[in-house]
Design an enzyme around this catalytic site. Structure first.
Site, short mmCIF file in Angstrom:
data_model
loop_
_atom_site.label_atom_id
_atom_site.label_comp_id
_atom_site.label_asym_id
_atom_site.label_seq_id
_atom_site.Cartn_x
_atom_site.Cartn_y
_atom_site.Cartn_z
N THR A 46 0.95 -1.22 0.12
CA THR A 46 0.20 0.02 0.06
C THR A 46 1.01 1.28 0.21
OG1 THR A 46 -1.59 -1.41 1.39
CG2 THR A 46 -1.71 1.04 1.52
N GLY A 54 -3.81 -6.15 6.03
CA GLY A 54 -4.85 -5.26 6.67
C GLY A 54 -5.55 -5.84 7.78
N1 GLY Z 1 -3.02 -3.05 3.82
C1 GLY Z 1 -3.50 -3.12 2.49
C2 GLY Z 1 -4.52 -4.43 2.60
O1 GLY Z 1 -4.43 -5.27 3.30
O2 GLY Z 1 -5.15 -4.20 1.60
#
Ligand code: GLY
Length: 327
Positions: free
Chosen positions: A184, A238
């Site tokens: 990201t 995430g």
């Molecule tokens: N940190 C980005 C995701 O897990 O989509």
């Protein structure tokens, strides 16, 4: 300037010499002004993104404009397959994007599960500026973007389509964060007026479940800005970041006087405490932080997280990591 390396030296000299929120950086007996402007961002694609942000910051522009314009660079770059246009699709072959932005007043905008729009960060900014809401999702976010004049586009490039078709041959439907290139962009800036803003944008985990939303569009998880203290972004898997509200943890640690690198380390430790099994995988979670003094630092679960710093010179730095010799 007090850099991450400066912090290590300062730590050795004694943490008592830090004056994190006085507006001044302690350097022995000398006190100097905060380092500003400055912009930091995650991973190698942060470097060209920082260049775009610096064009604004160096002309006395705002941190908010800088982070929006900065992260638009990887969003628009088809060879970056983890952000914006050209991102890897979900398991059904559809590209969906998450993004959020937060300014010095704590005002924020966010879009989740947005399809067909190349620059979700700019839609997130419009959500902040043009609606009474913080977050729009899915079809509602797309309708709003079109109303605001954004162009509807096919975001799936031939390269990402081919990768997905190869993945389909095995298609084990277990998105687990171990697919290479799951990165990201998170960007934080402190402008000449001393204000902080941040942005975070991603196409998410490659071959994720259709409809999956992770940390990058969630204030307090992928991004948190508190103009009294500092700002933080998260990157990596995430789900792990959401479960501890990771960026909020980092900022609260800075509020308690921790240097940004140490604050990121505390958040990584929180992630690992909640899920000790993460040590045995090759999954990455990383945080990057910038405080009101222009001090910055990053920290990650395992080796490999780098970030870009621009404070008139644009350079890469490698983050320290927690898990050594395991996994
Ligand atoms: N940190 C980005 C995701 O897990 O989509």
């Amino acid at each position: 300037m007090t850099t991450r390396r400066g912090f290590i030296k300062t730590s050795l000299a004694g943490l008592g010499s830090l004056l994190p929120f006085s507006g001044l950086v302690s350097n022995g007996d000398r006190k100097k002004e905060p380092q500003k402007p400055i912009v930091v961002s995650t991973w190698g694609f942060g470097k060209p993104a920082n260049e775009a942000a610096w064009k604004i910051l160096s002309k006395n522009g705002s941190a908010l404009d800088a982070v929006e314009q900065g992260v638009r660079v990887p969003e628009g770059e088809p060879d970056v397959q983890t952000v914006g246009y050209g991102g890897y699709p979900d398991r059904d072959g559809e590209v969906s994007l998450d993004a959020c932005i937060q300014d010095q007043n704590g005002d924020a905008g966010s879009v989740t599960f947005l399809q067909h729009i190349k620059h979700p960060i700019s839609v997130a900014l419009k959500v902040k500026e043009e609606t009474p809401h913080v977050m729009l999702t899915g079809e509602g976010a797309l309708d709003f973007a079109l109303e605001q004049g954004f162009e509807k586009e096919d975001l799936l490039t031939e390269k990402s389509k081919q990768a997905w078709e190869e993945w389909l041959e095995e298609s084990d439907y277990r998105p687990d964060g171990q697919i290479p290139g799951h990165d990201t962009i998170g960007m934080l800036a402190l402008d000449g007026a001393g204000n902080l803003s941040g942005a975070c944008t991603t196409s998410g985990l490659a071959y994720k479940y259709h409809g999956r939303v992770a940390d990058s569009a969630l204030i307090g998880c992928g991004l948190f800005v508190d103009n009294e203290v500092g700002a933080a972004v998260g990157t990596g898997v995430g789900e792990e970041i959401i479960k501890v509200a990771g960026s909020h943890v980092v900022v609260e640690e800075m509020r308690r006087g921790q240097h940004p690198e140490e604050a990121c380390r505390k958040a990584v430790q929180r992630v690992l405490k909640r899920n000790p099994d993460l040590r045995k995988t090759n999954k990455q979670v990383a945080f990057l932080a910038l405080n009101k003094n222009g001090e910055y630092g990053g920290y990650c679960v395992r080796e490999g997280f780098s970030y870009a710093v621009h404070d008139s010179e644009n350079r890469m730095e490698q983050a320290e990591f927690e898990v050594k010799g395991e996994g």
